[in-house]
Design a protein around this motif. Sequence first.
Motif, PDB file in Angstrom:
ATOM      1  N   ASN A  28       0.867  -1.169   0.000  1.00 53.79           N
ATOM      2  CA  ASN A  28       0.000   0.000   0.000  1.00 53.79           C
ATOM      3  C   ASN A  28       0.907   1.224   0.000  1.00 53.79           C
ATOM      4  N   ILE A  29       0.711   2.089  -0.983  1.00 55.94           N
ATOM      5  CA  ILE A  29       1.681   3.150  -1.212  1.00 55.94           C
ATOM      6  C   ILE A  29       1.029   4.535  -1.170  1.00 55.94           C
ATOM      7  N   ALA A  30       1.664   5.412  -0.396  1.00 58.20           N
ATOM      8  CA  ALA A  30       1.295   6.824  -0.372  1.00 58.20           C
ATOM      9  C   ALA A  30       2.308   7.560  -1.235  1.00 58.20           C
ATOM     10  N   LEU A  31       1.859   8.106  -2.350  1.00 52.19           N
ATOM     11  CA  LEU A  31       2.727   8.890  -3.233  1.00 52.19           C
ATOM     12  C   LEU A  31       2.767  10.315  -2.701  1.00 52.19           C
ATOM     13  N   MET A  32       3.976  10.798  -2.409  1.00 53.29           N
ATOM     14  CA  MET A  32       4.094  12.131  -1.822  1.00 53.29           C
ATOM     15  C   MET A  32       5.416  12.771  -2.207  1.00 53.29           C
ATOM     16  N   CYS A  33       5.569  14.029  -1.820  1.00 52.28           N
ATOM     17  CA  CYS A  33       6.822  14.741  -2.050  1.00 52.28           C
ATOM     18  C   CYS A  33       7.159  15.508  -0.769  1.00 52.28           C
ATOM     19  N   SER A  34       8.299  15.175  -0.179  1.00 55.59           N
ATOM     20  CA  SER A  34       8.710  15.822   1.069  1.00 55.59           C
ATOM     21  C   SER A  34       9.442  17.141   0.825  1.00 55.59           C
ATOM     22  N   ALA A  35       9.804  17.419  -0.419  1.00 57.07           N
ATOM     23  CA  ALA A  35      10.536  18.650  -0.740  1.00 57.07           C
ATOM     24  C   ALA A  35       9.567  19.783  -1.048  1.00 57.07           C
ATOM     25  N   GLU A  36      10.041  20.987  -0.830  1.00 61.63           N
ATOM     26  CA  GLU A  36       9.274  22.183  -1.184  1.00 61.63           C
ATOM     27  C   GLU A  36       9.463  22.405  -2.679  1.00 61.63           C
ATOM     28  N   ALA A  37       8.776  21.619  -3.470  1.00 60.36           N
ATOM     29  CA  ALA A  37       8.917  21.698  -4.921  1.00 60.36           C
ATOM     30  C   ALA A  37       7.547  21.567  -5.563  1.00 60.36           C
ATOM     31  N   ILE A  38       7.434  22.130  -6.731  1.00 58.40           N
ATOM     32  CA  ILE A  38       6.189  21.970  -7.489  1.00 58.40           C
ATOM     33  C   ILE A  38       6.375  20.760  -8.391  1.00 58.40           C
ATOM     34  N   VAL A  39       5.601  19.738  -8.113  1.00 60.22           N
ATOM     35  CA  VAL A  39       5.671  18.502  -8.895  1.00 60.22           C
ATOM     36  C   VAL A  39       4.450  18.471  -9.800  1.00 60.22           C
ATOM     37  N   PRO A  40       4.660  18.318 -11.105  1.00 66.29           N
ATOM     38  CA  PRO A  40       3.502  18.294 -12.009  1.00 66.29           C
ATOM     39  C   PRO A  40       2.624  17.062 -11.752  1.00 66.29           C
ATOM     40  N   THR A  41       1.346  17.251 -11.909  1.00 68.59           N
ATOM     41  CA  THR A  41       0.368  16.195 -11.685  1.00 68.59           C
ATOM     42  C   THR A  41       0.670  14.952 -12.508  1.00 68.59           C
ATOM     43  N   TRP A  42       1.120  15.146 -13.731  1.00 68.22           N
ATOM     44  CA  TRP A  42       1.383  13.995 -14.606  1.00 68.22           C
ATOM     45  C   TRP A  42       2.432  13.060 -14.015  1.00 68.22           C
ATOM     46  N   ALA A  43       3.338  13.584 -13.177  1.00 72.32           N
ATOM     47  CA  ALA A  43       4.388  12.739 -12.597  1.00 72.32           C
ATOM     48  C   ALA A  43       3.769  11.687 -11.671  1.00 72.32           C
ATOM     49  N   TYR A  44       2.809  12.103 -10.860  1.00 76.73           N
ATOM     50  CA  TYR A  44       2.121  11.150  -9.981  1.00 76.73           C
ATOM     51  C   TYR A  44       1.288  10.169 -10.802  1.00 76.73           C
ATOM     52  N   MET A  45       0.710  10.689 -11.861  1.00 77.87           N
ATOM     53  CA  MET A  45      -0.079   9.822 -12.740  1.00 77.87           C
ATOM     54  C   MET A  45       0.813   8.779 -13.404  1.00 77.87           C
ATOM     55  N   LEU A  46       2.013   9.188 -13.827  1.00 77.62           N
ATOM     56  CA  LEU A  46       2.953   8.255 -14.447  1.00 77.62           C
ATOM     57  C   LEU A  46       3.362   7.159 -13.462  1.00 77.62           C
ATOM     58  N   LEU A  47       3.647   7.542 -12.222  1.00 76.40           N
ATOM     59  CA  LEU A  47       3.962   6.544 -11.196  1.00 76.40           C
ATOM     60  C   LEU A  47       2.800   5.568 -11.016  1.00 76.40           C
ATOM     61  N   THR A  48       1.618   6.103 -11.027  1.00 75.86           N
ATOM     62  CA  THR A  48       0.416   5.267 -10.860  1.00 75.86           C
ATOM     63  C   THR A  48       0.287   4.245 -11.973  1.00 75.86           C
ATOM     64  N   THR A  49       0.629   4.640 -13.202  1.00 72.88           N
ATOM     65  CA  THR A  49       0.517   3.685 -14.315  1.00 72.88           C
ATOM     66  C   THR A  49       1.462   2.509 -14.129  1.00 72.88           C
ATOM     67  N   ARG A  50       2.588   2.724 -13.471  1.00 73.94           N
ATOM     68  CA  ARG A  50       3.546   1.633 -13.223  1.00 73.94           C
ATOM     69  C   ARG A  50       3.155   0.798 -12.016  1.00 73.94           C
ATOM     70  N   LEU A  51       2.521   1.424 -11.045  1.00 74.91           N
ATOM     71  CA  LEU A  51       2.167   0.713  -9.806  1.00 74.91           C
ATOM     72  C   LEU A  51       0.827  -0.014  -9.907  1.00 74.91           C
ATOM     73  N   GLU A  52      -0.030   0.439 -10.805  1.00 72.20           N
ATOM     74  CA  GLU A  52      -1.339  -0.209 -10.980  1.00 72.20           C
ATOM     75  C   GLU A  52      -1.121  -1.647 -11.413  1.00 72.20           C
ATOM     76  N   GLY A  53      -1.774  -2.565 -10.714  1.00 71.45           N
ATOM     77  CA  GLY A  53      -1.623  -3.984 -11.009  1.00 71.45           C
ATOM     78  C   GLY A  53      -0.460  -4.617 -10.255  1.00 71.45           C
ATOM     79  N   VAL A  54       0.350  -3.794  -9.612  1.00 73.06           N
ATOM     80  CA  VAL A  54       1.474  -4.294  -8.804  1.00 73.06           C
ATOM     81  C   VAL A  54       1.147  -4.063  -7.328  1.00 73.06           C
ATOM     82  N   ALA A  55       0.912  -2.810  -6.972  1.00 71.13           N
ATOM     83  CA  ALA A  55       0.599  -2.448  -5.585  1.00 71.13           C
ATOM     84  C   ALA A  55      -0.849  -2.836  -5.271  1.00 71.13           C
ATOM     85  N   ASN A  56      -1.129  -3.046  -3.996  1.00 69.73           N
ATOM     86  CA  ASN A  56      -2.509  -3.288  -3.586  1.00 69.73           C
ATOM     87  C   ASN A  56      -3.330  -2.015  -3.748  1.00 69.73           C
ATOM     88  N   LEU A  57      -2.803  -0.918  -3.213  1.00 71.27           N
ATOM     89  CA  LEU A  57      -3.504   0.361  -3.283  1.00 71.27           C
ATOM     90  C   LEU A  57      -2.478   1.473  -3.270  1.00 71.27           C
TER      91      LEU A  57
END
Length: 173
Positions: free
Chosen positions: A64-93
């Motif tokens: 079970n994975i919480a996708l987050m960013c601990s740095a004071e940075a602007i992370v584009p939404t697509w980056a989290y979406m890209l991670l999700t495409t790789r984790l979908e079907g692998v991670a439980n949630l």
Amino acid sequence: MEREIINRVANSPLVSLDLEEFYHTGERIEYDIAQNLFQGMILKEKDFRAFVKEHDWSQYKGKNIALMCSAEAIVPTWAYMLLTTRLEGVANLMVMGSRETLEFALFQQALSKIDLEELRDRPVVVKGCGKLPVPESAYVEVARLLKPVVKSLMYGEPCSTVPLYKKPKSAKN
């Protein structure tokens, strides 16, 4: 002359709901996208895409994975979406946010599977005080789900409850 001891709680129509039974035992981890930032500040698309393509995502199987960013940075939404495409079907949630967000999502997913019709017009007590870390948000969620269908809603133990809600008696014509 001995009197028989009768367990009135066991013989009552009261339904006891223990949220610990809905606790997902899978490992919880945070994936910090800060590790992918250039100089801790920006995400370079080309480098990030190469990382996502080459990274061994199988290590997250069933987790079970919480996708987050601990740095004071602007992370584009697509980056989290890209991670999700790789984790979908692998991670439980996986969720975007903190561990608390992840815990709530796990309970929300589990509680959504409750057959509310089995609880319709019945008195329900939601058990409190357990051994597992059930977040308060799960108690709020279960109250939200149950209120429209139950006869009454209580919190605590069947022998000692705190009343929360009682369905109004219908007006007779």
